[in-house]
Design a protein around this motif. Structure first.
Motif, PDB file in Angstrom:
ATOM      1  N   PRO A   4     -31.064  15.648  -5.107  1.00 56.40           N
ATOM      2  CA  PRO A   4     -29.817  15.387  -4.375  1.00 56.40           C
ATOM      3  C   PRO A   4     -29.721  13.935  -3.902  1.00 56.40           C
ATOM      4  O   PRO A   4     -30.659  13.411  -3.292  1.00 56.40           O
ATOM      5  CB  PRO A   4     -29.885  16.356  -3.194  1.00 56.40           C
ATOM      6  N   ASP A   5     -28.594  13.336  -4.215  1.00 60.66           N
ATOM      7  CA  ASP A   5     -28.252  11.989  -3.767  1.00 60.66           C
ATOM      8  C   ASP A   5     -29.162  10.889  -4.320  1.00 60.66           C
ATOM      9  O   ASP A   5     -29.145   9.763  -3.819  1.00 60.66           O
ATOM     10  CB  ASP A   5     -28.192  11.915  -2.224  1.00 60.66           C
ATOM     11  N   ASP A  21     -32.696  20.152   0.016  1.00 62.67           N
ATOM     12  CA  ASP A  21     -31.587  19.287   0.407  1.00 62.67           C
ATOM     13  C   ASP A  21     -30.381  19.606  -0.469  1.00 62.67           C
ATOM     14  O   ASP A  21     -30.525  19.740  -1.681  1.00 62.67           O
ATOM     15  CB  ASP A  21     -32.018  17.832   0.160  1.00 62.67           C
ATOM     16  N   GLN A  22     -29.182  19.732   0.119  1.00 61.15           N
ATOM     17  CA  GLN A  22     -27.979  19.939  -0.692  1.00 61.15           C
ATOM     18  C   GLN A  22     -27.406  18.578  -1.083  1.00 61.15           C
ATOM     19  O   GLN A  22     -27.385  17.666  -0.261  1.00 61.15           O
ATOM     20  CB  GLN A  22     -26.940  20.732   0.107  1.00 61.15           C
ATOM     21  N   PRO A  23     -26.957  18.434  -2.364  1.00 59.39           N
ATOM     22  CA  PRO A  23     -26.335  17.161  -2.744  1.00 59.39           C
ATOM     23  C   PRO A  23     -25.045  16.936  -1.946  1.00 59.39           C
ATOM     24  O   PRO A  23     -24.314  17.892  -1.675  1.00 59.39           O
ATOM     25  CB  PRO A  23     -26.043  17.329  -4.228  1.00 59.39           C
ATOM     26  N   SER A  24     -24.766  15.725  -1.549  1.00 58.90           N
ATOM     27  CA  SER A  24     -23.561  15.401  -0.780  1.00 58.90           C
ATOM     28  C   SER A  24     -22.323  15.469  -1.664  1.00 58.90           C
ATOM     29  O   SER A  24     -22.403  15.330  -2.894  1.00 58.90           O
ATOM     30  CB  SER A  24     -23.680  13.990  -0.194  1.00 58.90           C
ATOM     31  N   GLU A  25     -21.180  15.664  -1.032  1.00 55.93           N
ATOM     32  CA  GLU A  25     -19.892  15.705  -1.738  1.00 55.93           C
ATOM     33  C   GLU A  25     -19.682  14.416  -2.540  1.00 55.93           C
ATOM     34  O   GLU A  25     -19.260  14.444  -3.683  1.00 55.93           O
ATOM     35  CB  GLU A  25     -18.742  15.843  -0.717  1.00 55.93           C
ATOM     36  N   THR A  26     -19.946  13.298  -1.901  1.00 52.42           N
ATOM     37  CA  THR A  26     -19.761  11.984  -2.516  1.00 52.42           C
ATOM     38  C   THR A  26     -20.610  11.864  -3.786  1.00 52.42           C
ATOM     39  O   THR A  26     -20.140  11.426  -4.836  1.00 52.42           O
ATOM     40  CB  THR A  26     -20.186  10.854  -1.545  1.00 52.42           C
ATOM     41  N   PHE A  27     -21.847  12.271  -3.656  1.00 53.63           N
ATOM     42  CA  PHE A  27     -22.767  12.215  -4.795  1.00 53.63           C
ATOM     43  C   PHE A  27     -22.231  13.048  -5.970  1.00 53.63           C
ATOM     44  O   PHE A  27     -22.166  12.587  -7.106  1.00 53.63           O
ATOM     45  CB  PHE A  27     -24.146  12.713  -4.345  1.00 53.63           C
TER      46      PHE A  27
END
Lengths: 418, 418
Positions: B98-99, B129-135
């Motif tokens: 993620p990210d 960890d969850q990937p961010s929306e932006t990523f």
């Protein structure tokens, strides 16, 4: 002896008022005197059925309706007996003579139109009198099928008959022009056909070419089995059988090799010949192949392709057949290629037409093309028969078809006795 | 023992910078610990080749490129050894977390794009960890193939692997998804296949249906001969042979009659099974057929048709199979029919999917549909196998295919030991 059952014959109602020459017309068609012809009005007094073989059309049956033309007879058109003849007709030939047209003819057109039976109008006796412009113009508004003849003109007889045959071929119903069996009639129920296909299968990946599929299907439809094998595996595969197959069918181009692998006791032919029979007139094509025997250096041969797009066949028609012809004749044979619907203008200059398989043609179209060649007095054969002839196996590949073989042998004998 | 040669395996380059979890990802795919996994950066120091069978995709070979992510290693991307791996890949899996995205990932996409090799981006460690929306939004502009996984989450492992398999199936090159031989591998050179076709040939006049033609062609391409016969003439035709054929193939609907006519020593199968193998995963379909054994009154079965227009099959899928299922189970089986590209929403409610032959589907599409069923944990079989099962001849028709028979037997044993 011809044993075609009546039901399988094309029924042609022969109509026309008294003394237009129906009986002499019939004689002309038959090429012999079979009806009592007489210039006395009303000689033919009853319905005459006359069966004949009108090549390339096939077996026909003329229904001669005996001059029904005066008022009382017009009324009788609707009488049961006459109606029955109208109802039995697949095609009608309405005979008249130059400038003769009236209620009778109109009535016939109307009756036939009602039954959706096509009518050919024959203007007889044109040796005595030419039809007037007005008459022809008027006639044209009623029907497009007009054939001027003179049934007494012996010299032009063949040309008249040929013109009529072509018209008949065009109007004959579909089911009459339907092809005969492809291979089924060569196989007894429970029989076995062996199909030998080229090693380099010419079909797209995963497929077979349509002629092979059609042959398999026709055999299955006739309760026979089919063994399909490539050339290379043929001898080993024949050895798997504990009896001889009923027929072996191979590609024309492999006929020499295959004929060596197949015992003489086994009937052998080619896909090309099966289709020549189904699509056209095999006996005529066999006679055409025999014509190769007469070719001499300098002769012209026409390679006729029905359509302009079969690249796969190109090297057969354009390269291989010309080469084999030259080799066989031992001299120079000029081969021209004509592609498409029409023969070239100078058709009569050719000693022979070698036609493609006509896979894109209907039987009607192929018979019509053969008939055109006949009219031009040019023998016609096809790729497959020409190949088998030049390879010396024409008799072998025709052997499953006795009448075509007979026609071939007769023609070969004619040529050798010259 | 799997003896698939390396060259026939789908080569998957496994890429990703140090410590994104490439090795644990590989373990997850293999379902066992085959690589040395360690949280210490750079543990995997050389190229590891790992062969596995990834059903329904088939044999694959992972090329684990060992964490090449720092500047010096980026430079080495163009070194011969690494380039070679790039060049060998049919598909690339780029593992990241993620990210995490940078020059290394961009470089990999560019190198693969240059080679026209599809790339799947795996976002690992989503349990941490969850990937961010932006990523995710950013990633979407670079590739459409993103699969979030967590290779340490044992519970979700199967779902992750299934999602990846489906993506791999979609991007695998055509020649990898190409069908295996239809019948050729069942026939030695010079061998003989007997095709038994229905008496009421279902094909248009003068033709054969495509599966029959394809089977004939495949046998010929493999230097074998083919004997085609209708059901009725089968016994008499087999008697023409002086040895047993290598295989007999018949229509599923005739299997009961044909299996009685064919000696047990002769391998026997159906067209449907040949195509189930060519188009899909025969072993899985065989296991699916075994599921019928477990059906109980009240269970729901889905009849899945790939397209909505094959009226000929209607009475098989809609009438015959439902009837035979009920007869076999001895109770009420609810069968629903779904036609078209998607399974119904409530797929998981079904105890079994019985799929049509999928004649309009590619192998890739059929495998994808089988994979979808697997994801929903619903066994899937096909019309032909279902018919053979209910008629009690499933083992017989599978006998030419040892691995499918083994899968079937194993599943049947499982069911009977419950």
């Amino acid at each position: 002896m011809d044993t075609t059952p009546k039901g399988n014959r094309l029924h042609i109602a022969l109509l026309g008022r008294t003394n237009v020459g129906k009986s002499s017309f019939l004689n002309m068609m038959a090429g012999q005197d079979i009806a009592i012809t007489s210039p006395v009005a009303g000689t033919t007094t009853d319905v005459v059925e006359k069966a004949m073989e009108l090549l390339p059309l096939g077996p026909i049956l003329f229904l001669d309706t005996a001059g029904l033309d005066d008022i009382s007879e017009l009324a009788s058109l609707r009488l049961k007996k006459t109606e029955k003849i109208f109802d039995r007709a697949d095609v009608a030939i309405l005979v008249t003579e130059p400038d003769v047209w009236g209620t009778y003819e109109e009535e016939v057109l109307a009756e036939m139109d009602k039954r959706k039976v096509p009518v050919l109008v024959v203007i007889n006796k044109i040796d005595l009198d030419q039809p007037s412009e007005t008459f022809l113009r008027e006639l044209k508004t009623k029907t497009s099928r007009v054939v001027p003849v003179s049934s007494f003109d012996v010299q032009k007889r063949d040309a008249f008959v040929d013109a009529l045959k072509r018209q008949l071929l065009e109007v004959a119903p579909d089911d009459f022009v339907q092809p005969p069996s492809l291979v089924g009639d060569l196989l007894p129920p429970g029989g076995l056909a062996v199909l030998v296909v080229p090693i380099d299968l010419q079909a797209p990946k995963g497929r077979l070419i349509l002629p092979q599929v059609q042959t398999i299907r026709d055999a299955l439809d006739n309760d026979a089995a089919v063994l399909i094998v490539k050339e290379r595996e043929l001898p080993a595969t024949l050895a798997l059988l504990n009896r001889l197959p009923d027929v072996v069918i191979c590609d024309s181009q492999a006929i020499l090799k295959v004929s060596a692998d197949v015992a003489p006791a086994i009937p052998l032919t080619t896909f090309s010949i099966l289709f020549a029979r189904q699509k056209g007139d095999l006996a005529a094509a066999a006679e055409g192949a025999a014509q190769i025997e007469t070719l001499q250096s300098g002769d012209k041969v026409l390679i006729a392709e029905a359509c302009s797009h079969h690249p796969l066949q190109d090297d057969i028609g354009r390269v291989k057949i010309p080469r084999w012809l030259k080799q066989y004749v031992g001299g120079d044979i000029r081969t021209d290629v004509s592609a498409g619907r029409d023969y070239p203008e100078n058709l009569r200059e050719y000693k022979l037409i070698i036609h493609c398989g006509g896979c894109m043609l209907t039987r009607r179209e192929m018979l019509s093309r053969m008939q055109q060649a006949r009219e031009a007095q040019v023998p016609v054969t096809n790729y497959g028969l020409a190949i088998s002839f030049t390879q010396g196996v024409a008799r072998r590949v025709l052997s499953p078809f006795p009448s075509a073989l007979l026609a071939y042998d007769r023609k070969m004998k004619e040529h050798s006795s010259r």
